[in-house]
Enzyme design. Structure first.
Site: not given
Ligand code: GLN
Length: 531
Positions: A16, A19, A242, A382, A508, A510
């Site tokens: 970690g 972290i 933790v 994606c 993405h 995320e």
């Molecule tokens: N493989 C797909 C592409 O290259 C999706 C890529 C991904 O999900 N990051 O477009």
């Protein structure tokens, strides 16, 4: 001029360190200092972009399009600063740059050597991060474990920086393991002692030792480490296991870890503002609801392959005081005929995250059909968006042979196709469509409801795109392309109205979610799933 904190690790990997580095950075930031973070990875790949997620976990993409180690995700989530290409340096990057300079003749006839040429290049990367970020303090984590052959040039460079700059400008944190031995039921400090001996043999005396252990060290053990490692007892910081990683900064704060660093740097110990973070801990410790979200992918054996996605789901859960239990579904198992009703029995939302290659694809498509037909909230990221489009084309529009050229090069109905700019690319590394691109959101859509604005920027990592030749027919059947990159006319978001929640994005989200500020697309997905 920036000051530099270096975080090394001893005894074992996976302690970690990331972290620890993030927690110290958060605390220093909470005292009003500008911090920047950096990770050194001693492998020869130029970046982790070409590595299998099974080997390396997820590839974290920064806003400027660098493909980086997943620790950078922790850094961004803890300090809420956008990092960049100076934040992840590998042996591959260092050597490429030195060899390029050698070929150019920059070394003026010198024999190019590990010391000083490679070490100078490493030192420059540290200083460059300090200069370009304008930070007061740069925290650099060194991947691997002290004693590894791979990391020796990096450790030597740090030793030189410590020597050049002195104690007022450099601070060395060493994280180690203090194991608990069952039977005799005691903690053992010997591995820490040996690891510090190893570090000192490389010329580095730690200023702080962070001990990872299942229980806190008592005074006697701390005295022992202090004596053997020539370090004040107060500079030994307990890092007890933790349940929730966001607790760790508070644990360090309670032991004065950040004050010790500021003291050595001769910097003012401004009052720490941890109000928001403490509120977060209060929420995470008191989640009073729970739901199951199914994450369908092919790398699910290694949860780190979806680290930022899992974190983003949790962050959105925090907003609704809800614990997210992830049902990790191996898409190949769905392909092989697993009973979807059973698999998704308790599932309240289905997410299909990013991925590459043909394996497990049909299983993901089955999961999407199941979500669409049973009106289970769905979020595709994606690859997940691309597959949702293929599913819709096949099963709603009757384009039975719809597919992506990624999985079938001679596919007659390529609803997902290679991007034009990708067609002549030969090298695999660093050549995807990477980092921030604009997206314009159409009003009156789910996406607009989520973002509440027309212009957004999100991070990308893909080679394939929605094929606009199919746009009209899919739209006629009800799919809405609610987000477009206007410069390239590329589809960024697709959604299906009339459902509880069905949306996919080419980017993405995320990478931009924070524990204290969840991402709008995860927010609405979790909200719909809870309903
Ligand atoms: N493989 C797909 C592409 O290259 C999706 C890529 C991904 O999900 N990051 O477009």
């Amino acid at each position: 001029m920036a000051k530099y904190v270096f975080v090394t690790g001893g005894v074992v990997s996976g302690l970690g360190k990331g972290i620890t580095a993030s927690s110290l950075a958060l605390l220093l930031k909470s005292r009003g200092y500008k911090v920047f973070m950096q990770k050194f990875d001693p492998y020869i790949n130029v970046d982790p972009g070409t590595m299998s997620p099974f080997q390396h976990g997820e590839v974290f993409v920064t806003a400027d399009g660098s493909e980086t180690d997943l620790d950078l995700g922790h850094y961004e989530r803890f300090i809420d600063e956008e990092l960049n290409y100076t934040s992840n340096i590998t042996t591959g990057k260092i050597y490429s740059s030195v060899i390029e300079k050698e070929r150019r003749g920059d070394y003026l006839g010198a024999t190019v050597q590990i010391v000083p040429h490679i070490t100078n290049e490493i030192k420059n990367k540290v200083y460059e991060a300090g200069i370009t970020s304008g930070a007061d303090i740069v925290i650099t984590e060194i991947g691997g474990t002290i004693g590894d052959i791979e990391s020796q040039a990096f450790i030597e460079a740090l030793r030189q920086i410590g020597n050049e700059k002195g104690k007022e400008d450099t601070f060395f944190v060493h994280t180690t393991l203090v194991p608990f031995i069952y039977g005799s039921d005691e903690l053992k400090t010997k591995p820490t002692q040996h690891s510090v001996i190893e570090l000192r043999s490389l010329g580095i005396q730690p200023d702080m030792i962070v001990t990872r252990s299942p229980i806190a060290l008592d005074n006697h053990l701390k005295s022992k480490i202090a004596l053997y490692c020539s370090i004040p007892k107060e500079h030994i910081i307990d890092s007890v296991d933790v349940k929730n990683i966001y607790q760790i900064p508070i644990n360090y704060y309670n032991q004065g870890a950040d004050e010790i660093i500021l003291e050595q740097f001769g910097m003012e110990k401004k009052k720490a503002n941890l109000k928001e973070w403490k509120k977060l801990i209060d929420v995470t410790d008191n989640l009073d609801k729970e739901i199951e979200i199914a994450l369908v992918g092919k790398y699910v054996e290694l949860h780190d392959a979806y680290l930022s996605v899992a974190e983003s789901l949790r962050h959105a859960g925090y907003k609704y005081h809800t614990k997210i239990n992830i049902n990790w579904v191996d898409s190949e198992m769905l392909e092989q005929g697993a009973d979807l009703k059973k698999v998704f029995k308790n599932t309240k939302g289905i997410i299909v995250p990013g991925g590459f290659g043909e394996r497990g694809i049909e299983g993901m498509i089955k999961a999407i059909t199941y979500a669409r037909e049973n009106d289970i909230p769905f979020l595709g990221i994606c690859l997940g968006m691309q597959l949702a489009v293929i599913e819709f084309a096949r099963n709603v529009c009757g384009i039975k042979e719809a597919n992506s050229r990624e999985f079938d090069d001679v596919c007659p109905e390529p609803v997902i196709d290679l991007m034009a700019e990708q067609k002549n690319i030969i090298n695999m590394g660093g050549t995807l469509r990477l980092g921030n691109y604009d997206c314009r959101i159409q009003k009156g859509t789910l996406a607009y409801d989520d973002y509440k604005c027309e212009h957004i920027k999100e991070r990308h990592r893909h080679r394939y795109e929605f094929n606009n030749e199919y746009r009209e027919i899919l739209e006629k059947k009800g799919l809405v392309f609610s987000g477009i990159n206007e410069a390239s006319n590329l589809v960024e978001i697709a959604e299906l109205p009339g459902k509880k929640h069905f949306i996919g994005c080419q980017f993405h989200p995320e990478f931009k979610s924070r524990p204290t500020k969840c991402h709008p697309l995860f927010d609405s997905f979790i909200k719909a799933s809870i309903k």
